[in-house]
Design a protein around this motif. Structure first.
Motif, mmCIF file in Angstrom:
data_model
loop_
_atom_site.group_PDB
_atom_site.id
_atom_site.type_symbol
_atom_site.label_atom_id
_atom_site.label_comp_id
_atom_site.label_asym_id
_atom_site.label_seq_id
_atom_site.Cartn_x
_atom_site.Cartn_y
_atom_site.Cartn_z
ATOM 1 N N UNK A 13 0.827 -1.027 0.083
ATOM 2 C CA UNK A 13 -0.024 0.003 -0.117
ATOM 3 C C UNK A 13 0.967 1.277 0.132
ATOM 4 N N UNK A 14 1.916 1.398 0.660
ATOM 5 C CA UNK A 14 2.894 2.552 0.811
ATOM 6 C C UNK A 14 3.465 2.258 -0.790
ATOM 7 N N UNK A 15 3.867 1.291 -1.328
ATOM 8 C CA UNK A 15 4.447 1.659 -2.819
ATOM 9 C C UNK A 15 3.281 2.164 -3.517
ATOM 10 N N UNK A 16 2.047 1.790 -3.347
ATOM 11 C CA UNK A 16 0.957 2.113 -4.165
ATOM 12 C C UNK A 16 0.661 3.715 -4.032
ATOM 13 N N UNK A 17 1.058 4.128 -3.039
ATOM 14 C CA UNK A 17 0.605 5.531 -2.782
ATOM 15 C C UNK A 17 1.876 6.360 -2.943
ATOM 16 N N UNK A 18 2.828 5.918 -3.498
ATOM 17 C CA UNK A 18 4.089 6.566 -3.893
ATOM 18 C C UNK A 18 4.910 7.135 -2.635
ATOM 19 N N UNK A 19 4.623 6.646 -1.452
ATOM 20 C CA UNK A 19 5.421 6.781 -0.320
ATOM 21 C C UNK A 19 6.630 6.365 -0.355
ATOM 22 N N UNK A 20 6.892 4.949 -0.685
ATOM 23 C CA UNK A 20 8.235 4.265 -0.904
ATOM 24 C C UNK A 20 8.080 3.853 -2.520
ATOM 25 N N UNK A 21 9.453 3.601 -2.854
ATOM 26 C CA UNK A 21 9.596 3.569 -4.619
ATOM 27 C C UNK A 21 10.270 1.923 -4.452
ATOM 28 N N UNK A 22 10.377 1.601 -5.678
ATOM 29 C CA UNK A 22 11.109 0.324 -5.968
ATOM 30 C C UNK A 22 12.744 0.491 -5.560
ATOM 31 N N UNK A 23 13.277 1.369 -5.695
ATOM 32 C CA UNK A 23 14.577 1.713 -5.481
ATOM 33 C C UNK A 23 14.786 1.620 -3.801
ATOM 34 N N UNK A 24 13.665 2.367 -3.093
ATOM 35 C CA UNK A 24 13.741 2.351 -1.707
ATOM 36 C C UNK A 24 13.702 1.026 -1.185
ATOM 37 N N UNK A 25 12.833 0.108 -1.786
ATOM 38 C CA UNK A 25 12.610 -1.320 -1.026
ATOM 39 C C UNK A 25 13.826 -2.028 -1.353
ATOM 40 N N UNK A 26 14.436 -1.752 -2.439
ATOM 41 C CA UNK A 26 15.801 -2.523 -2.842
ATOM 42 C C UNK A 26 16.953 -2.123 -1.874
ATOM 43 N N UNK A 27 17.002 -0.882 -1.451
ATOM 44 C CA UNK A 27 17.916 -0.331 -0.737
ATOM 45 C C UNK A 27 17.634 -0.772 0.678
ATOM 46 N N UNK A 28 16.595 -0.954 1.154
ATOM 47 C CA UNK A 28 16.177 -1.262 2.444
ATOM 48 C C UNK A 28 16.616 -2.867 2.472
ATOM 49 N N UNK A 29 16.189 -3.623 1.600
ATOM 50 C CA UNK A 29 16.697 -5.064 1.486
ATOM 51 C C UNK A 29 18.106 -5.408 1.896
ATOM 52 N N UNK A 30 18.917 -4.273 1.032
ATOM 53 C CA UNK A 30 20.375 -4.621 1.028
ATOM 54 C C UNK A 30 20.856 -4.000 2.500
#
Length: 779
Positions: free
Chosen positions: A652-669
């Motif tokens: 839902x945060x991704x859908x609302x543009x609060x987080x982006x794909x690059x942000x999720x990748x950076x968190x995962x790393x």
């Protein structure tokens, strides 16, 4: 009725006002200032206040308010007797006596606001300024900027100087972070000489929001400010603002609420410096005698009204025929000798740059005075030696054959009138000095002495540790006349700071902790708050207040903007790191989501409603850091009953543009994303992230394959990179109803496959809420 000409003058030529803070608010010139304020100390035979008046007169200032507390009657009398009180002077000077409780520049500014003294943009200076900069040009630039930006509340005058320039203070300096195009000051850090910090802390949002920055430590702060009329009211609203630079400027630039702008004016020509300590007293005296302050020089436009003859070697001798110099005396270059001066035989005064003798002082035969300041009416009797760094206050007698210690400070005992005056001054410390005289051996001061000796050397360790600011003893050594401070290790810092730098694994947390606490201790590079019980208690209270504030916002339907303003206010009042606020907001939003048993579609709708309504609040409370947002969401869900909802909330945060794909990748790393308070649940959240990233990759591959297809396929709408199985099924049904199934292509299949794999590998914690919430059944 006002006549027509007065009205036209008021409309066309607005009166330029200035405020002079005559008090120094420190004790760096003690004991020279026990009987008079610093602004009345003479420099090159004219009171400092007169030099400040001359500086303002050059800029065309028409009305001056002199704010004074200590020795206010002396200041009023000096103004009355000066040329500025005479008709035709061109300036109206109004002395204002402030309350006894005025102990800082911030208190003085609040008093200015209470009295309503300023009615337009005004010039703010201290009463120890020597300058020939055309401040009227700075005022013009400031007013032009205000026409397009009403939030531009201050323009600070700075001037470039070398690291070793003699007017550059060693005990205090500044770092300015500037926008090179607009000269806006984006960040300000105060740097003190001891303990010297290892670095400065620049907020991340400044670096991300400005591709071009200038980080400058080569600018000399002239302490000349052009202020808007609202500046005093900002002091009134924030009683924590004490110092203009360390508190006000730093506070304005780091405030999430005030949203005001401060600019710098980098003066390319002219001279400006403050006599803020005995070392700068020496430096500025040299600059005046070397004519750097022209036209403010002794032989042309002397503020004291004296007339001097300028001879070779920058020697200035009074032209009233009252100076008597013995044939054997040695007068060096860069020297100023005032009227009625008499120098006896064999007195060695190598140069005025080495020593400063005030009016009425008498120096006997065979005396040596080195790099010291000798007050008015002092008698230095025959054979006496005054080594470097000594301060001898008015009326002291030493000798004959006195031999002072380096950096000795002497004054005379108070009479009854002085005692009454000091009783009114709550900041006076001479009473304690007088009480400790019995234990001091005064044999070296000579048999005729009347001096009392001020404390020698550093204060008690406990007393000095209480003062971590610029007034601590070791930092003061950088500011006193004749002291090289070569034995001080300027890189020595508090052990807690170095330990924090070396042991911290969470760089983001450390960054925000330093950012929020930098105003508490300007000498600390990093602060560890985890071991402070008082701060922990304050943090707990803050969390409770934030929870109550958010509950009100949820219940009463406040706007996101109003809710963010209230949270920013709470943060400033509690002085907690920005991350703590974000943790509280994320936790409140997650716990706001109701758990819907047995209906994945309704659960998805509930999450979408809450995140869509309040998700924006996460980024409205301060710095935008989506990677940190995901980390906080993971940490909270891992220890909450909402753990099974982690994937859906993140989608839902991704859908609302609060987080982006690059942000999720950076968190995962991130190294810490796999472990935490509840390592099992943290690992499950991380596995969900793994599947989301796999679907990102699959979706990118699918989009690449569909590039050659129809325009409809190219316009495929953005869907969450990972949506749990139940959510995906509902999404498919909705898509079928709107006849858009073909546009999803293989991406939807990949999403379903990723959802099924995630359900298996993450213990099916993301599918529906009817399973065990801890995820242990599938394990």
């Amino acid at each position: 009725m006002a006549n027509k000409s007065d009205k036209l003058i008021h409309e066309e030529d607005e009166v330029l006002q200035a405020v002079i803070l005559a008090d120094s608010f420190n004790k760096r010139f003690r004991p020279l200032t026990t009987r008079k304020p610093r602004c009345l100390l003479p420099i090159c035979n004219a009171p400092l206040l007169d030099w400040t008046f001359e500086s303002l007169a050059l800029a065309g200032v028409q009305e001056v308010f002199v704010i004074c507390r200590s020795h206010a009657e002396l200041v009023k009398e000096a103004i009355k007797e000066s040329k500025w009180s005479k008709p035709g002077s061109g300036m109206k000077i109004v002395p204002i006596m402030t309350a006894k409780e005025t102990f800082s520049p911030g208190d003085a500014m609040r008093d200015i606001y209470t009295r309503g003294l300023v009615t337009t943009d005004f010039v703010l200076v201290m009463g120890d300024l020597v300058s020939n900069i055309r401040i009227d040009e700075v005022v013009r630039v400031h007013k032009e900027r205000r026409k397009t930006n009403k939030d531009a509340i201050m323009t600070m005058v700075v001037k470039q100087s070398g690291v070793r320039h003699r007017t550059r203070p060693r005990g205090e300096s500044s770092v300015f972070v500037l926008d090179p195009e607009t000269s806006e000051c984006l960040h300000y850090e105060h740097i003190q000489g001891y303990p010297r910090p290892k670095g400065i802390n620049i907020p991340r949002e400044i670096l991300s929001g400005h591709p071009d920055l200038e980080i400058r430590n080569d600018l000399l702060d002239c302490s000349i400010d052009v202020c808007s009329v609202e500046v005093p009211s900002l002091f009134q609203d924030n009683f924590d603002y004490l110092d203009i630079r360390r508190d006000f400027v730093h506070g304005i630039l780091t405030s999430d609420i005030l949203m005001k702008n401060i600019y710098c004016y980098v003066a390319e020509e002219g001279y400006a410096a403050r006599v803020q300590d005995t070392r700068s007293y020496e430096s500025i005296s040299k600059d005046i005698l070397s004519r750097w302050t022209f036209p403010l020089v002794p032989d042309d436009n002397h503020p004291g009204g004296h007339i001097y003859e300028h001879t070779r070697g920058n020697r200035y001798i009074a032209r009233d025929n009252t100076v008597v110099l013995a044939r054997t005396c040695n007068i060096g270059t860069n020297t100023l000798i005032g009227s009625s001066t008499k120098v006896s035989e064999n007195v060695s005064i190598t140069a005025i740059s080495d020593s400063y003798i005030f009016e009425g002082a008498v120096v006997g035969e065979h005396c040596v005075i080195e790099r010291s300041i000798v007050g008015a009416g002092v008698q230095v009797k025959d054979g006496s030696r005054v080594p470097k760094g000594c301060l001898i206050a008015d009326g002291v007698i030493i000798g004959p054959d006195a031999s002072l210690q380096p950096f000795e400070r002497l004054s005379v005992s108070r009479d009854e009138e002085d005692v009454e005056s000091d009783d009114e001054d709550e900041d006076s410390d001479i009473e304690e000095v007088e009480a400790n005289q019995d234990s001091i051996d005064k044999a070296a001061l000579g048999k005729d002495t009347n001096a009392i000796v001020w404390p020698r050397g550093p204060p008690d360790e406990d007393e000095d540790e209480d003062d971590e600011g610029p007034e601590n003893y070791k930092n003061q050594r950088f500011m006193r006349l004749g002291d090289s401070a070569s034995d001080l290790d300027v890189d020595e810092v508090d052990s807690s700071s170095s330990d924090s730098d070396s042991s911290s694994d969470e760089d983001e947390l450390e960054f925000h902790e330093r950012e929020s606490l930098s105003g508490l201790s300007d000498g600390s590079a990093a602060l560890d708050i985890t071991g402070a019980p008082g701060l922990l208690m304050a943090d707990a209270e803050f969390r409770t207040e934030v929870q109550q504030s958010l509950e009100r916002a949820f219940t009463e339907g406040h706007s996101v903007e109003n809710a963010s303003v209230e949270l920013k206010t709470l943060r400033m009042a509690s002085n907690v790191p920005l991350r703590r606020v974000k943790e509280a907001v994320v936790a409140a939003i997650v716990e706001k989501i109701n758990v819907v048993d047995g209906d994945a579609g309704l659960q998805r709708k509930e999450i979408g409603t809450v995140v869509g309504r309040w998700g924006e609040l996460i980024d409205r409370i301060g710095g935008v850091d989506p990677v940190e947002t995901v980390s906080i969401l993971q940490e909270h869900c891992a220890s909450s009953t909402r753990m099974p909802l982690f994937g859906q909330i993140l989608a839902a945060l991704y859908q609302e543009d609060i987080v982006e794909e690059d942000d999720i990748r950076a968190w995962h790393a991130l190294e810490g994303s796999k472990a935490g308070i509840d390592s099992d649940n943290m690992q499950k959240c991380w596995m969900i992230g793994t599947k989301m990233i796999e679907q990102f990759d699959a979706q990118e591959s699918s989009e690449s394959e569909s590039e050659s297809e129809s325009e409809v396929e190219k316009a495929t709408p953005k869907i969450p990179a990972f949506v749990p199985k139940a959510m995906q099924e509902e999404s498919e049904e909705s898509d079928n109803e709107s006849s858009r199934a073909n546009t999803e292509g293989t991406g939807t299949d990949a999403g379903e496959s990723a959802s099924e794999d995630a359900s298996e590998e993450a213990s099916t914690t993301e599918g529906t809420s009817t399973e065990d919430e801890s995820g242990e059944d599938s394990e």
